[in-house]
Scaffold this motif. Structure first.
Motif, mmCIF file in Angstrom:
data_model
loop_
_atom_site.group_PDB
_atom_site.id
_atom_site.type_symbol
_atom_site.label_atom_id
_atom_site.label_comp_id
_atom_site.label_asym_id
_atom_site.label_seq_id
_atom_site.Cartn_x
_atom_site.Cartn_y
_atom_site.Cartn_z
ATOM 1 N N GLU A 44 0.835 -1.192 0.000
ATOM 2 C CA GLU A 44 0.000 0.000 0.000
ATOM 3 C C GLU A 44 0.875 1.249 0.000
ATOM 4 N N GLY A 45 0.432 2.260 -0.694
ATOM 5 C CA GLY A 45 1.054 3.560 -0.588
ATOM 6 C C GLY A 45 2.321 3.771 -1.394
ATOM 7 N N ARG A 46 2.738 2.783 -2.162
ATOM 8 C CA ARG A 46 3.941 2.939 -2.989
ATOM 9 C C ARG A 46 3.900 1.950 -4.141
ATOM 10 N N GLU A 47 4.767 2.179 -5.107
ATOM 11 C CA GLU A 47 4.875 1.277 -6.244
ATOM 12 C C GLU A 47 5.577 -0.005 -5.818
ATOM 13 N N ALA A 48 5.210 -1.117 -6.402
ATOM 14 C CA ALA A 48 5.791 -2.411 -6.045
ATOM 15 C C ALA A 48 7.227 -2.524 -6.533
ATOM 16 N N THR A 49 8.038 -3.278 -5.791
ATOM 17 C CA THR A 49 9.393 -3.623 -6.187
ATOM 18 C C THR A 49 9.494 -5.135 -6.326
ATOM 19 N N GLU A 50 10.616 -5.610 -6.839
ATOM 20 C CA GLU A 50 10.794 -7.055 -6.988
ATOM 21 C C GLU A 50 10.638 -7.772 -5.657
ATOM 22 N N ALA A 51 11.132 -7.171 -4.574
ATOM 23 C CA ALA A 51 11.056 -7.801 -3.258
ATOM 24 C C ALA A 51 9.615 -8.083 -2.839
ATOM 25 N N ASP A 52 8.675 -7.275 -3.318
ATOM 26 C CA ASP A 52 7.267 -7.462 -2.952
ATOM 27 C C ASP A 52 6.658 -8.718 -3.571
ATOM 28 N N PHE A 53 7.290 -9.236 -4.612
ATOM 29 C CA PHE A 53 6.811 -10.470 -5.236
ATOM 30 C C PHE A 53 7.324 -11.714 -4.503
#
Length: 321
Positions: A132-141
């Motif tokens: 939430e609140g920011r663009e996703a990064t690779e770590a979020d996957f």
């Protein structure tokens, strides 16, 4: 004649799933209808054969790998609930500029090495929560499989079928001639016991001892320690092999082998193993890497590979013992 419930009806009646998750599923399902038509017309449209390049996995891409990947990318980027996506065919993640919502990982055309000989292939997908609140990064996957909010696959065979799990249960939808998804399998479950296994026997000499021992016991049939005869089935398309297990039981093994000892396995954790493991567990089966439940593995890389043993629970336990 009984009127079958549509996918839209099923999603509308699902009370425990987020509305936005349903939108993502609907977008994927619509894209897979397009993919089904493209796959079916491959020889006519000239889309069969190699594309003349390799993907991030260092595997030769088929023309249909690229076409189907583009279809899903476009559909997901157009879905307001999708914040990012990762594909087996892409080296890096792609984001949509949105915050919140969901991330999608997918294998656009599993088993594509079979496409030129008209054997069943499929699409596999997994839906994960986005930050939430920011663009996703690779770590979020890189989330464990337990954190999937939905998963499914589509098999393009004699019938095109979508198999889906949302908050609970596993449901099967068959595509009609008009291009509608109709609920034809309301309660998909896997028997705990089986007399059928799926593995590539040509690699037997390369397997680790637990897998070799398990298969040796099965091959001895009723005269061996298992006391019953087994059948072997192997399509070399994960979707097709796992779909058979969902429909009638069995065990699927794609283990580590000594040909490439530094590689832990062949199948990709995020794009193949995790979504299939969630479906199999929700259907009453088990899925492990030979030791640990697939859904409990912590991903460390976007294209991480793992061994996979899944299907009828009692047989999976024997391999993992």
């Amino acid at each position: 004649m009984t009127t079958l419930k549509t996918l839209a009806d099923h999603l509308a009646a699902e009370q425990t799933a987020d509305v936005a998750v349903k939108d993502v599923v609907a977008a994927i399902a619509k894209a897979c209808i397009q993919i089904s038509n493209v796959v079916a017309s491959g020889a006519i449209s000239g889309s069969l054969g190699a594309a003349g390049q390799v993907n991030v996995q260092d595997e030769e891409q088929k023309k249909l790998d690229i076409i189907t990947n583009d279809i899903l990318r476009d559909a997901l980027k157009a879905c307001p609930a999708v914040a990012g996506l990762a594909s087996e065919e892409l080296e890096e993640i792609e984001t949509t500029g949105r915050a919140g919502g969901f991330l999608v990982t997918f294998d656009p055309l599993d088993g594509s090495s079979n496409i030129d000989v008209n054997v069943s292939v499929g699409t596999i997908f997994s839906i994960l929560p986005a930050p939430e609140g920011r663009e996703a990064t690779e770590a979020d996957f890189l989330l464990s499989g337990r954190q999937q909010v939905a998963a499914g696959y589509v098999v393009y065979g004699p019938q095109t079928m979508l198999v889906l799990t949302l908050s609970k249960g596993v449901f099967g939808f068959t595509m009609s001639a008009e291009g509608d998804w109709l609920l034809t399998h309301e309660t998909v479950s896997i028997n705990a016991d089986t007399a059928e296994f799926a593995i590539n026997m040509s690699n037997q000499r390369h397997w680790a001892e637990p897998v070799r021992r398990y298969i040796d016991d099965c091959l001895q049939g009723k005269d061996g320690p298992r006391g019953k005869n087994f059948n072997m089935r192997w399509v070399a398309s994960m979707v097709a092999d796992v779909h058979r297990i969902l429909m009638r039981g069995g065990i699927f093994l794609y283990p580590w082998d000594a040909r490439e000892p530094d590689k832990p396995g062949k199948l990709r954790l995020l794009y193949e193993a995790n979504p299939m493991a969630l479906i199999v567990e929700r259907a009453g089966g088990k899925a492990t890497d030979g030791k640990t439940a697939i859904l409990d593995l912590q991903p460390t890389r976007l294209h991480q590979r793992v061994p996979v043993v899944l299907g009828s629970a009692n047989e999976v336990d024997l391999v993992s013992a």
